[in-house]
Design an enzyme around this catalytic site. Structure first.
Site, short mmCIF file in Angstrom:
data_model
loop_
_atom_site.label_atom_id
_atom_site.label_comp_id
_atom_site.label_asym_id
_atom_site.label_seq_id
_atom_site.Cartn_x
_atom_site.Cartn_y
_atom_site.Cartn_z
CE1 TYR A 11 -25.19 73.11 43.52
CE2 TYR A 11 -24.07 73.12 41.41
CZ TYR A 11 -24.04 72.92 42.78
OH TYR A 11 -22.89 72.54 43.39
CB ILE A 12 -31.74 75.34 37.79
CG1 ILE A 12 -30.85 76.50 38.29
CG2 ILE A 12 -33.15 75.82 37.44
CD1 ILE A 12 -31.32 77.19 39.55
CG ASP A 31 -27.41 65.47 33.53
OD1 ASP A 31 -27.74 66.52 34.11
OD2 ASP A 31 -26.25 65.29 33.06
CE LYS A 203 -31.56 84.04 36.03
NZ LYS A 203 -31.99 83.38 37.24
NE ARG A 210 -28.80 89.52 45.16
CZ ARG A 210 -29.10 89.73 46.43
NH1 ARG A 210 -30.04 90.57 46.75
NH2 ARG A 210 -28.46 89.09 47.40
NE ARG A 243 -38.11 108.14 48.06
CZ ARG A 243 -38.73 108.64 49.13
NH1 ARG A 243 -39.76 108.00 49.64
NH2 ARG A 243 -38.33 109.77 49.68
CB CYS A 257 -26.61 83.69 39.13
SG CYS A 257 -27.04 81.96 39.34
N1 SAJ Z 1 -23.07 89.05 47.98
C1 SAJ Z 1 -22.43 90.16 48.53
N2 SAJ Z 1 -23.18 91.09 49.18
C2 SAJ Z 1 -24.53 90.97 49.33
C3 SAJ Z 1 -25.18 89.86 48.75
C4 SAJ Z 1 -24.43 88.90 48.08
O1 SAJ Z 1 -21.21 90.31 48.44
O2 SAJ Z 1 -25.13 91.85 49.95
C5 SAJ Z 1 -22.30 88.03 47.26
C6 SAJ Z 1 -22.43 86.63 47.87
O3 SAJ Z 1 -21.55 86.45 48.94
C7 SAJ Z 1 -22.11 85.76 46.68
C8 SAJ Z 1 -22.67 86.56 45.51
O4 SAJ Z 1 -22.81 87.88 45.96
O5 SAJ Z 1 -20.73 85.59 46.49
C9 SAJ Z 1 -24.00 86.08 44.94
O6 SAJ Z 1 -24.83 85.62 45.98
P1 SAJ Z 1 -26.39 85.79 46.09
O7 SAJ Z 1 -26.78 84.99 47.28
O8 SAJ Z 1 -26.82 87.20 46.16
O9 SAJ Z 1 -26.97 85.25 44.69
P2 SAJ Z 1 -26.88 83.85 43.89
O10 SAJ Z 1 -25.87 84.00 42.82
O11 SAJ Z 1 -26.75 82.69 44.80
O12 SAJ Z 1 -28.35 83.79 43.24
C10 SAJ Z 1 -28.74 84.79 42.35
C11 SAJ Z 1 -30.11 85.33 42.75
N3 SAJ Z 1 -30.41 86.52 41.96
C12 SAJ Z 1 -30.82 87.67 42.54
O13 SAJ Z 1 -30.90 87.83 43.74
C13 SAJ Z 1 -31.16 88.78 41.59
C14 SAJ Z 1 -31.16 84.29 42.51
O14 SAJ Z 1 -32.46 84.81 42.76
C15 SAJ Z 1 -31.10 83.80 41.06
O15 SAJ Z 1 -32.02 82.77 40.84
C16 SAJ Z 1 -29.72 83.26 40.78
O16 SAJ Z 1 -28.77 84.30 41.04
C17 SAJ Z 1 -29.67 82.85 39.32
O17 SAJ Z 1 -29.86 81.66 39.02
O18 SAJ Z 1 -29.51 83.71 38.47
#
Ligand code: SAJ
Length: 411
Positions: A11-12, A31, A203, A210, A243, A257
């Site tokens: 994916y990355i 790969d 990272k 989040r 804020r 992630c």
């Molecule tokens: N989710 C919630 N509530 C929210 C936001 C997300 O319940 O308000 C849930 C989503 O439904 C999902 C999970 O969290 O199940 C994660 O989703 P996401 O879209 O927030 O993040 P990822 O895992 O797809 O991608 C994250 C991102 N990291 C951050 O936002 C800090 C991305 O920038 C990173 O590159 C990626 O992880 C990674 O590779 O680490």
């Protein structure tokens, strides 16, 4: 300049390799998965992602090569998976170790080895440096180590590769500058140089931030449910504060992630983490909360037949085809545990069969059930036509995305 070898075309790694290739860098993608390499060689992509087919086509025209062998060169980027060990929650660095060893087997003198894979803070010091030293190679002379974590989000990868700021962690400013130049071929945003350990930590910290914020929203959802209040209105109002920025509650946190990285801190600092661990526990408990809420709703409407319950959405988030660690998979474990096997499932992005009662047509799916549980807010479910079908259904909407429905219940 010698060719760049990108190792691990998942994916990355794949989007990253394609971006380099379309911006003037000669790239070889490597790969271990023979089938995956064959698919790419035959001109087909291995997963769906907006904008990726176009970049893939351009990269092919630019001469990108896919192979299972490591290239003899002096520039490598490792983007292999970094799972965690189920019991200890510690990072399992086996793929990064293997890839590093294979690079060391073939690389030229004065090689720059960039590790992009997410790793627990301290991994390069504890695990990677010894691998190099054991071979009698000198770090900073024969091999230059770099950690350059990515920040791209599935669903918007191509855009984010271009516009998101990046971090480069290196032992020296000169090496950081060199690698910065590579990434500047396609990345238009700020690239910040730091040391390796800070890059590793940043990272993990970003994803943990989040996770904690989402856990707070999920806790608020449960408090509001108990109080008969609307959590979405509450968060909307609180976020008017300049804020405050509370994220949205949901059926759990999936993906590879946010639901994984905080465990690295838990595994390495068990006597310190409190908030981090608590947040993980709250988010991991959400599928069980949803399971219980489904039963509450079934009871309210005298639904006793599980074949009348339909789960909409199997992916870990909206508009992607990735089901890794998805809340729906975790929810289904609860149903299976109690032998409630008749529940139906549907996801517009999932074509292969994961469950016996999985359906592949949205109209049939909605028509066959009484209760629709929305687990993922794919654009499809927000469509007006689907809204018409939902009008005389009971809906339990964990994503606050459905407007229609005879009775609509929220978190
Ligand atoms: N989710 C919630 N509530 C929210 C936001 C997300 O319940 O308000 C849930 C989503 O439904 C999902 C999970 O969290 O199940 C994660 O989703 P996401 O879209 O927030 O993040 P990822 O895992 O797809 O991608 C994250 C991102 N990291 C951050 O936002 C800090 C991305 O920038 C990173 O590159 C990626 O992880 C990674 O590779 O680490």
């Amino acid at each position: 300049m010698n060719k760049l070898n990108v190792i691990g075309l998942g994916y990355i790694g794949l989007p990253t390799a394609l971006m380099f290739a379309t911006h003037g860098v000669e790239v070889v993608g490597t790969d271990v998965d023979v089938e995956l390499v064959k698919t790419l060689q035959s001109g087909n992509l291995t997963f769906e992602e907006d904008g990726l087919p176009e970049v893939f086509e351009q990269a092919q025209k630019a001469g990108i090569i896919f192979q299972t062998e490591y290239l003899k060169t002096d520039r490598y980027i490792i983007t292999v998976p970094t799972p965690y060990l189920k019991d200890s929650k510690k990072l399992d660095a086996k793929y990064v170790i293997k890839a590093t060893e294979q690079v060391l087997d073939v690389c030229l003198p004065n090689t720059i080895l960039v590790i992009e894979s997410t790793i627990a803070p301290g991994t390069i010091d504890k695990v990677i440096r010894p691998l190099i030293e054991q071979r009698g190679l000198v770090i900073g002379k024969d091999i230059h180590l770099v950690h350059a974590p990515e920040r791209i989000i599935p669903g918007n990868m191509v855009n984010e590769l271009k516009h998101n700021s990046r971090t480069i962690g290196a032992d020296s400013a000169a090496v950081a500058e060199e690698v910065k130049n590579w990434y500047e071929s396609f990345c238009e945003a700020e690239i910040v140089a730091t040391d390796i350990k800070t890059a590793e930590m940043s990272k993990v910290v970003e994803n943990t931030f989040r996770d904690i914020n989402i856990a707070f929203a999920n806790e608020l959802a449960q408090i509001c449910h108990q109080e008969g209040m609307d959590v979405y209105e509450l968060i909307h109002i609180a976020n008017k504060h300049p804020r405050v920025n509370i994220l949205q509650p949901g059926p759990g946190v999936g993906g590879h992630c946010i639901s994984v990285d905080p465990w690295f801190l838990v595994g390495d600092y068990p006597s310190i983490v409190n908030v981090v661990l608590g947040a993980r526990e709250v988010n991991d408990s959400m599928p069980t909360y949803v399971f219980n809420r489904i039963h509450e709703v079934m009871k309210l409407h005298n639904i006793t037949d599980y074949s009348k319950v339909g789960i909409y959405g199997m992916t870990y988030k909206e508009n992607v085809d990735d089901i890794r660690e998805s809340p729906t998979l975790q929810l289904m474990e609860r149903f299976e545990k109690y032998n409630m096997n008749d529940v139906k499932l549907y996801d517009p992005y999932i074509k292969e069969q994961h469950f016996d009662n999985q359906l592949y047509d949205v109209e049939t799916f909605i028509n066959e059930v009484e209760l629709v549980v929305v687990m993922v807010s794919h654009n499809q479910i927000k469509d007006e036509k689907i809204g018409q079908l939902l009008k005389d259904k009971v809906v339990y909407d964990t994503k606050n995305c459905v407007v229609a429905g005879k009775h609509v219940y929220k978190m």
